[in-house]
Design an enzyme around this catalytic site. Structure first.
Site, PDB file in Angstrom:
ATOM      1  CG  HIS A   1      -1.710   1.240   1.084  1.00  0.00           C
ATOM      2  ND1 HIS A   1      -3.257   1.078   1.433  1.00  0.00           N
ATOM      3  CD2 HIS A   1      -1.480   2.575   1.108  1.00  0.00           C
ATOM      4  CE1 HIS A   1      -3.709   2.305   1.295  1.00  0.00           C
ATOM      5  NE2 HIS A   1      -2.969   3.170   1.070  1.00  0.00           N
TER       6      HIS A   1
ATOM      7  CG  HIS B   1      -0.893   7.068  -0.956  1.00  0.00           C
ATOM      8  ND1 HIS B   1      -2.003   7.259  -1.661  1.00  0.00           N
ATOM      9  CD2 HIS B   1      -1.059   6.539   0.058  1.00  0.00           C
ATOM     10  CE1 HIS B   1      -2.880   6.599  -0.980  1.00  0.00           C
ATOM     11  NE2 HIS B   1      -2.499   6.261   0.151  1.00  0.00           N
TER      12      HIS B   1
ATOM     13  CG  ASN C   1      -4.769   8.402  -3.394  1.00  0.00           C
ATOM     14  OD1 ASN C   1      -3.882   8.181  -3.987  1.00  0.00           O
ATOM     15  ND2 ASN C   1      -4.946   9.234  -2.131  1.00  0.00           N
TER      16      ASN C   1
ATOM     17  CE  LYS D   1      -7.835   2.390  -0.831  1.00  0.00           C
ATOM     18  NZ  LYS D   1      -6.621   2.497  -0.010  1.00  0.00           N
TER      19      LYS D   1
ATOM     20  CG  HIS E   1     -10.094   4.584   3.261  1.00  0.00           C
ATOM     21  ND1 HIS E   1      -8.498   5.122   3.372  1.00  0.00           N
ATOM     22  CD2 HIS E   1     -10.749   4.973   4.231  1.00  0.00           C
ATOM     23  CE1 HIS E   1      -8.895   5.997   4.393  1.00  0.00           C
ATOM     24  NE2 HIS E   1      -9.954   5.931   4.937  1.00  0.00           N
TER      25      HIS E   1
ATOM     26  CG  HIS F   1      -4.699   2.125   5.750  1.00  0.00           C
ATOM     27  ND1 HIS F   1      -6.295   2.204   5.908  1.00  0.00           N
ATOM     28  CD2 HIS F   1      -4.597   3.045   4.542  1.00  0.00           C
ATOM     29  CE1 HIS F   1      -6.865   2.999   4.942  1.00  0.00           C
ATOM     30  NE2 HIS F   1      -5.895   3.308   4.105  1.00  0.00           N
TER      31      HIS F   1
ATOM     32  CG  ASP G   1      -1.584   4.977   4.003  1.00  0.00           C
ATOM     33  OD1 ASP G   1      -1.872   5.203   2.641  1.00  0.00           O
ATOM     34  OD2 ASP G   1      -2.225   5.336   4.807  1.00  0.00           O
TER      35      ASP G   1
HETATM   36  C1  NCD Z   1      -3.579   9.177   1.981  1.00  0.00           C
HETATM   37  C2  NCD Z   1      -3.090  10.190   0.958  1.00  0.00           C
HETATM   38  O1  NCD Z   1      -2.536  11.360   1.461  1.00  0.00           O
HETATM   39  O2  NCD Z   1      -3.137  10.092  -0.140  1.00  0.00           O
HETATM   40  N1  NCD Z   1      -3.639   9.714   3.272  1.00  0.00           N
HETATM   41  C3  NCD Z   1      -3.275   9.184   4.506  1.00  0.00           C
HETATM   42  O3  NCD Z   1      -3.589   9.779   5.490  1.00  0.00           O
HETATM   43  N2  NCD Z   1      -3.288   7.956   4.480  1.00  0.00           N
HETATM   44  C4  NCD Z   1      -4.927   8.697   1.638  1.00  0.00           C
HETATM   45  C5  NCD Z   1      -5.464   7.239   2.523  1.00  0.00           C
HETATM   46  O4  NCD Z   1      -4.674   6.419   2.238  1.00  0.00           O
HETATM   47  O5  NCD Z   1      -6.256   7.439   3.103  1.00  0.00           O
HETATM   48 ZN    ZN Z   2      -3.209   5.199   1.545  1.00  0.00          ZN
END
Ligand code: NCD
Ligand code: ZN
Length: 345
Positions: free
Chosen positions: A13, A15, A41, A99, A136, A174, A247
């Site tokens: 997971h 970003h 996202n 997702k 999520h 998460h 995450d």
């Molecule tokens: C994530 C993001 O910033 O894209 N933020 C977070 O607090 N984990 C989005 C997410 O996974 O909820």
């Molecule tokens: Zn995330």
């Protein structure tokens, strides 16, 4: 000097963002992990196999030449994702999951699902073709306390969904509560969970330690100590339903240190080192390899990586900030402090 050698881990997971931001953060992950499940996202979100293919090419083009790393792509499930897109997912080979963000739950989730009944035909095809749904798991109902949104999601959404589609492969992303840990533990083999390092290492007091700490704000928000303990227990249990998902969610300093700061912690620069700390504190370093390198591939039907990494137990300074955007750096977790392990290069 104590060292720990592991099969190269994967991050289930992550970003990575896009453009300059992606170029800045990608090497941190690629140096440590063989593969990562890349969250969709973006603005606008990655909604089709074609868009995921283009995003994947941008990631591969940004990789340092000496590093091999495989981005595993995901699509953002919307109210209108057609069942036929799932067939294209399966054919693509490089899109590994969809997702599900409840609309409004977190960063860039406006296009998320507003009505779960609308997506049932698409989810049915996912169940048939064995395409995992990454969830999520927080309700967005403003009348539900922020700290209860995950637990309420289990009863309002997760259980009814799995009652309708009992064979759907689901990753409860998460997880942050003992309710989610227990739910996943007792659910069928098709239900698994990722756990972040920050939820293993911190409880909600960290958000308010001596003042408000915007870099400790993420979603789902940190919870009470009893929940942290439950997460450590399942992560270090050896149960293959639980695996590593950082995450890591970079946001520029100016958007974190603001009157309305963004949710997300940046941990990729210590993506495996922080987990080593958490497992060491629990006396379970021998369980880290399963959690970080074996359980995820098992769930996704992939082989474990064939090479390894070595960690050295040595207090290592974390920079106060990292390069991110022009004139807007990134403040990583533990900025200006130390982490107990370092990656041997
Ligand atoms: C994530 C993001 O910033 O894209 N933020 C977070 O607090 N984990 C989005 C997410 O996974 O909820
Ligand atoms: Zn995330």
């Amino acid at each position: 000097m104590q060292t720990l050698t592991l099969i190269r881990p994967d991050d289930w997971h992550l970003h990575l963002r896009d453009g300059d931001a992606m170029k800045a953060v990608l090497p941190d992950t690629a140096r440590r992990f063989g593969r990562a499940i890349v969250m969709p996202n973006l603005k606008p979100p990655v909604r089709t196999v074609a868009e995921a293919g283009e995003y994947r090419q941008r990631i591969l083009a940004a990789l340092p030449a000496d590093i091999s790393f495989e981005p595993l792509m995901t699509l953002y499930l919307t109210d209108v994702t057609p069942p036929e897109e799932i067939v294209r997912v399966k054919e693509s080979g490089f899109v590994k999951a969809l997702k599900l963000y409840p609309a409004g739950a977190t960063t860039n989730s406006d296009a998320g699902v507003t009505d779960f009944d609308k997506v049932i035909p698409t989810l049915r095809v996912m169940a048939e073709l064995g395409v995992p749904l990454l969830v999520h798991g927080e309700v967005t109902d403003p009348s539900v306390d922020v700290f209860d949104r995950e637990a309420v999601f289990i009863d309002r959404v997760m259980r009814p969904l799995l009652d309708k589609l009992p064979s759907l492969k689901v990753v409860f992303e998460h997880i942050t509560t003992k309710q989610a840990a227990n739910f996943v533990w007792s659910a069928g083999e098709n239900v698994a969970a990722t756990i972040t390092a920050h939820h293993l290492l911190m409880n909600r007091n960290a958000i308010f330690a001596g003042g408000i700490r915007p870099h400790h704000y993420c979603l789902p928000v940190l919870k009470r100590e009893i929940h942290r303990e439950a997460l450590v227990e399942v992560a270090t249990s050896g149960n293959p339903k639980f695996f590593l998902g950082t995450d890591s969610a970079p946001h520029a300093q100016s958007t974190k240190e603001a009157a309305c700061g963004c949710a997300g912690m940046y941990t990729a620069n210590n993506g495996i080192e922080l987990y080593a700390e958490a497992f060491e504190s629990a006396g379970a370093l021998d369980r880290l390899e399963g959690f970080a390198s074996r359980h995820g591939p098992l769930f996704y039907g992939l082989p474990a990586n064939s090479d390894s990494i070595t960690l050295v137990k040595e207090a290592t300074e974390v920079p106060a900030s990292l390069h991110y955007l022009p004139n807007d750096p990134l403040v990583p977790l533990r900025a200006g402090e130390t982490v107990g392990w370092r990656l041997r290069s």
